[in-house]
Design an enzyme around this catalytic site. Structure first.
Site, PDB file in Angstrom:
ATOM      1  N   LYS A  99      -0.017  14.531 -26.723  1.00  0.00           N
ATOM      2  CA  LYS A  99      -1.147  15.215 -26.759  1.00  0.00           C
ATOM      3  C   LYS A  99      -1.712  16.152 -26.114  1.00  0.00           C
ATOM      4  O   LYS A  99      -2.025  17.501 -26.538  1.00  0.00           O
ATOM      5  CB  LYS A  99      -2.568  14.009 -26.736  1.00  0.00           C
ATOM      6  CG  LYS A  99      -2.375  13.062 -27.985  1.00  0.00           C
ATOM      7  CD  LYS A  99      -3.460  12.239 -28.059  1.00  0.00           C
ATOM      8  CE  LYS A  99      -3.633  11.177 -29.134  1.00  0.00           C
ATOM      9  NZ  LYS A  99      -4.623  10.220 -29.198  1.00  0.00           N
ATOM     10  N   PHE A 120     -21.822  11.591 -33.430  1.00  0.00           N
ATOM     11  CA  PHE A 120     -22.008  11.190 -34.956  1.00  0.00           C
ATOM     12  C   PHE A 120     -20.959  12.087 -35.658  1.00  0.00           C
ATOM     13  O   PHE A 120     -21.238  11.665 -37.229  1.00  0.00           O
ATOM     14  CB  PHE A 120     -23.519  11.332 -35.332  1.00  0.00           C
ATOM     15  CG  PHE A 120     -24.651  10.774 -34.425  1.00  0.00           C
ATOM     16  CD1 PHE A 120     -24.880   9.403 -34.846  1.00  0.00           C
ATOM     17  CD2 PHE A 120     -25.234  11.389 -33.614  1.00  0.00           C
ATOM     18  CE1 PHE A 120     -25.629   8.658 -34.112  1.00  0.00           C
ATOM     19  CE2 PHE A 120     -26.122  10.986 -32.768  1.00  0.00           C
ATOM     20  CZ  PHE A 120     -26.385   9.241 -33.151  1.00  0.00           C
ATOM     21  N   CYS A 168     -13.713   3.619 -36.844  1.00  0.00           N
ATOM     22  CA  CYS A 168     -15.261   3.269 -36.165  1.00  0.00           C
ATOM     23  C   CYS A 168     -15.864   2.145 -36.976  1.00  0.00           C
ATOM     24  O   CYS A 168     -16.386   1.122 -36.579  1.00  0.00           O
ATOM     25  CB  CYS A 168     -16.085   4.666 -36.565  1.00  0.00           C
ATOM     26  SG  CYS A 168     -15.563   6.004 -35.400  1.00  0.00           S
TER      27      CYS A 168
HETATM   28  N1  LIG Z   1     -13.249   9.136 -34.843  1.00  0.00           N
HETATM   29  C1  LIG Z   1     -14.212   9.235 -35.334  1.00  0.00           C
HETATM   30  O1  LIG Z   1     -14.688   9.780 -36.338  1.00  0.00           O
HETATM   31  C2  LIG Z   1     -15.491   9.024 -34.251  1.00  0.00           C
HETATM   32  C3  LIG Z   1     -16.876   9.339 -34.670  1.00  0.00           C
HETATM   33  C4  LIG Z   1     -18.020   8.989 -33.645  1.00  0.00           C
HETATM   34  C5  LIG Z   1     -17.869   8.275 -32.463  1.00  0.00           C
HETATM   35  N2  LIG Z   1     -16.379   8.166 -32.183  1.00  0.00           N
HETATM   36  C6  LIG Z   1     -16.133   7.098 -31.085  1.00  0.00           C
HETATM   37  O2  LIG Z   1     -15.595   8.013 -29.985  1.00  0.00           O
HETATM   38  C7  LIG Z   1     -14.624   7.190 -29.078  1.00  0.00           C
HETATM   39  C8  LIG Z   1     -13.216   7.799 -29.242  1.00  0.00           C
HETATM   40  O3  LIG Z   1     -12.918   7.870 -30.319  1.00  0.00           O
HETATM   41  P1  LIG Z   1     -11.724   8.716 -31.112  1.00  0.00           P
HETATM   42  O4  LIG Z   1     -11.609   8.337 -32.440  1.00  0.00           O
HETATM   43  O5  LIG Z   1     -11.728  10.084 -30.707  1.00  0.00           O
HETATM   44  O6  LIG Z   1     -10.428   7.787 -30.092  1.00  0.00           O
HETATM   45  P2  LIG Z   1      -8.937   8.305 -30.423  1.00  0.00           P
HETATM   46  O7  LIG Z   1      -8.351   6.887 -30.200  1.00  0.00           O
HETATM   47  O8  LIG Z   1      -8.524   9.159 -31.177  1.00  0.00           O
HETATM   48  O9  LIG Z   1      -8.665   9.146 -28.888  1.00  0.00           O
HETATM   49  C9  LIG Z   1      -9.100   8.276 -27.471  1.00  0.00           C
HETATM   50  C10 LIG Z   1      -7.895   9.045 -26.604  1.00  0.00           C
HETATM   51  O10 LIG Z   1      -8.577   8.561 -25.448  1.00  0.00           O
HETATM   52  C11 LIG Z   1      -7.279   8.630 -24.362  1.00  0.00           C
HETATM   53  N3  LIG Z   1      -7.181   7.805 -23.261  1.00  0.00           N
HETATM   54  C12 LIG Z   1      -7.741   6.345 -23.383  1.00  0.00           C
HETATM   55  N4  LIG Z   1      -7.888   5.949 -22.022  1.00  0.00           N
HETATM   56  C13 LIG Z   1      -7.814   7.212 -21.223  1.00  0.00           C
HETATM   57  C14 LIG Z   1      -8.048   7.499 -19.785  1.00  0.00           C
HETATM   58  N5  LIG Z   1      -8.380   6.508 -18.871  1.00  0.00           N
HETATM   59  N6  LIG Z   1      -7.911   8.748 -19.388  1.00  0.00           N
HETATM   60  C15 LIG Z   1      -7.682   9.830 -20.427  1.00  0.00           C
HETATM   61  N7  LIG Z   1      -7.453   9.700 -21.735  1.00  0.00           N
HETATM   62  C16 LIG Z   1      -7.778   8.380 -22.084  1.00  0.00           C
HETATM   63  C17 LIG Z   1      -6.078   8.116 -25.596  1.00  0.00           C
HETATM   64  O11 LIG Z   1      -4.812   8.512 -25.041  1.00  0.00           O
HETATM   65  C18 LIG Z   1      -6.523   8.865 -26.853  1.00  0.00           C
HETATM   66  O12 LIG Z   1      -5.912   9.782 -26.910  1.00  0.00           O
HETATM   67  C19 LIG Z   1     -14.856   5.806 -29.769  1.00  0.00           C
HETATM   68  O13 LIG Z   1     -15.504   5.112 -28.877  1.00  0.00           O
HETATM   69  C20 LIG Z   1     -15.363   5.994 -31.086  1.00  0.00           C
HETATM   70  O14 LIG Z   1     -15.820   4.893 -31.703  1.00  0.00           O
HETATM   71  C21 LIG Z   1     -15.479   8.348 -33.060  1.00  0.00           C
END
Ligand SMILES: NC(=O)c1ccc[n+]([C@@H]2O[C@H](COP(=O)([O-])OP(=O)(O)OC[C@H]3O[C@@H](n4cnc5c(N)ncnc54)[C@H](O)[C@@H]3O)[C@@H](O)[C@H]2O)c1
Length: 448
Positions: free
Chosen positions: A35, A146, A273
């Site tokens: 990434k 959101f 989510c």
């Molecule tokens: N995807 C959505 O549409 C969405 C919308 C609103 C809120 N959220 C929330 O936001 C958060 C993230 O969601 P996402 O879909 O972006 O997650 P994702 O799984 O796509 O990405 C998370 C990233 O965090 C990285 N990571 C994990 N531990 C780490 C660390 N200690 N240091 C650095 N990087 C680290 C992982 O390698 C990964 O790339 C979640 O809590 C989710 O519920 C997601």
């Protein structure tokens, strides 16, 4: 401002890209080297409309870079956003290992007065625990996100509300102001991303208590999940009674107290989510001795919908799908994304393998991601026509626009007997002209 975004998933990458073209210096930290190098080359690690263009602009300006190293980036950061994943544990509770890991690592290097911001969705009460891991000179703000995948950039600009919750009012205000700088670059971002936005949009900037901010996010997702499962419950009654779910829900939604959004019946919700936010809410409520039977019911209805669709198909084949050639159109959990996490489309494919059917699936963006969770017995087709060629049954499982006009693809399916529209995306008039059978979800009267 010097901003660090920890976690380069959907939320983190979108925030990093947008802040970098809004006058800030941004470092995106992710533990996954693939990434990191993708972002440094100006590409998002997933498909999201307009995002690559904004990332590339940020990198070109020298305002954005990605790394796996915390120390250098965090030491000079004014604001650190935590955007790491919060998947569910096998018991449905939220797995906070990444959130805690990120906070512990960042806390080693945070400067006095830096603000630590939680964008990840966490159960109410988590912020208080994270605060104990941070230096006392670092305020903590809950700033729930959101955005929707597939419209992440659009949603960030056309937001309904931005929430900053925490004890330090000045820190809350700083975080709201930081988001205002993105809105101030509205026209630039629109031009760079080539996504058109409605001018004159006004969303709210809201400061709340820490616990309220945490609960606002999960409550929003839980209510949307509830609306989908409610529509799916009524859809089953529509099928049984010969009513049409779209007629029913669109007219129910005319009532301003109810509204039309998210009343779409189909194979149910999925993605990274809703499923885990619903189970996380049930579990965190339980930890406060509060029962949430309403959310357990929403979750059960959702789990049942892929079975419901398969049962409706089986009814048309005397209960036996053994050796039937079935094409699944769509694998992503929704259209315009490559995300297949908890995709009901994949659940349908895998359940049909258990029925002894021959499954061939195709998705315009999500073929590769789907392979991780698809049964090995499912063939993944590179082209739509390859999936359709020998199919007797076609299931539309994701509402990509290329599937929405049946006459675009039915000529490629020479042995077609039944179209199963698991997302109710085909036009009702066209459905009535199909010379094959049809089943939708709750479209009782128009089933051929
Ligand atoms: N995807 C959505 O549409 C969405 C919308 C609103 C809120 N959220 C929330 O936001 C958060 C993230 O969601 P996402 O879909 O972006 O997650 P994702 O799984 O796509 O990405 C998370 C990233 O965090 C990285 N990571 C994990 N531990 C780490 C660390 N200690 N240091 C650095 N990087 C680290 C992982 O390698 C990964 O790339 C979640 O809590 C989710 O519920 C997601």
């Amino acid at each position: 401002m010097n901003i660090v975004i920890i976690g380069s998933g959907y939320v983190g990458t979108t925030a990093a890209a947008l802040f970098s073209v809004s006058g800030h210096n941004v470092v995106a930290i992710d533990l996954d080297p693939k990434k990191v190098s993708l972002i440094n080359s100006g590409k998002a690690p997933f498909y999201e409309d307009g995002l690559d263009k904004i990332l590339a602009a940020g990198i070109e300006k020298g305002a954005l870079k990605a790394t796996s190293e915390y120390e250098g980036a965090i030491k000079s950061a004014d604001v650190v956003f935590s955007c790491v994943g919060t998947p569910d544990n096998p018991d449905g509770s939220s797995n906070l290992a990444y959130v805690i890991g990120a906070a512990e690592e960042a806390s080693k290097y945070l400067k006095d007065g830096a603000i630590f911001v939680q964008k990840s969705t966490v159960p109410v009460g988590t912020g208080r625990k994270i605060m104990k891991l941070l230096p006392s000179s670092v305020p903590y703000v809950s700033n729930p996100e959101f955005l929707r995948e597939s419209t992440a950039v659009y949603d960030t600009l056309m937001f309904d509300r931005i929430v900053a919750g925490g004890e330090d009012q000045e820190a809350n205000r700083s975080i709201l102001h930081l988001h205002q700088t993105v809105e101030d670059h509205f026209e630039d971002i629109s031009r760079i991303s080539q996504i058109s936005y409605t001018p004159g949009h006004t969303g709210s900037y809201l400061s709340t208590s820490l616990e309220s901010a945490e609960l606002i996010k999960v409550t929003s997702n839980a209510f949307l999940a509830l609306k989908i499962s409610f529509a799916n419950s009524i859809a089953q009654l529509c099928d049984a009674a010969g009513a049409n779910i779209e007629e029913v829900m669109s007219i129910v939604g005319e009532d301003q107290r109810i509204g039309k959004a998210f009343f779409k019946a189909g194979r149910g919700y999925g993605g990274g989510c809703f499923p885990k936010d619903v189970s996380g809410l049930i579990s965190s409520a339980r930890s406060f001795n509060v029962d949430m039977p309403i959310m357990s019911a929403a979750s059960s209805v959702n789990d049942y919908m892929p079975h419901y669709i398969i049962n409706r198909i089986k009814e048309k084949f005397d209960g036996d799908l053994h050796n039937e050639n079935i094409a699944i159109l769509g694998l992503a959990f929704k259209s315009e994304t490559s995300d297949t996490r908890r995709s009901p489309a994949i659940k349908i494919a895998n359940l049909l393998v258990e029925e002894g059917a021959n499954i061939i699936a195709y998705d315009p963006q999500a073929n590769e991601e789907a392979k991780a969770t698809l049964s090995e017995s499912v063939t993944v087709a590179e082209k739509r026509e390859d999936a359709l060629k020998d199919a007797t049954i076609v299931i539309i499982a994701t509402d990509w626009s290329e599937f929405k006009v049946a006459s675009d693809w039915t000529p490629q399916a020479h042995n077609l007997k039944l179209v199963a529209d698991a997302v109710n995306c085909l036009d009702v008039t066209e459905v009535s002209q199909l010379d094959t059978g049809y089943v939708g979800v709750g479209r009782g009267q128009i089933d051929a």
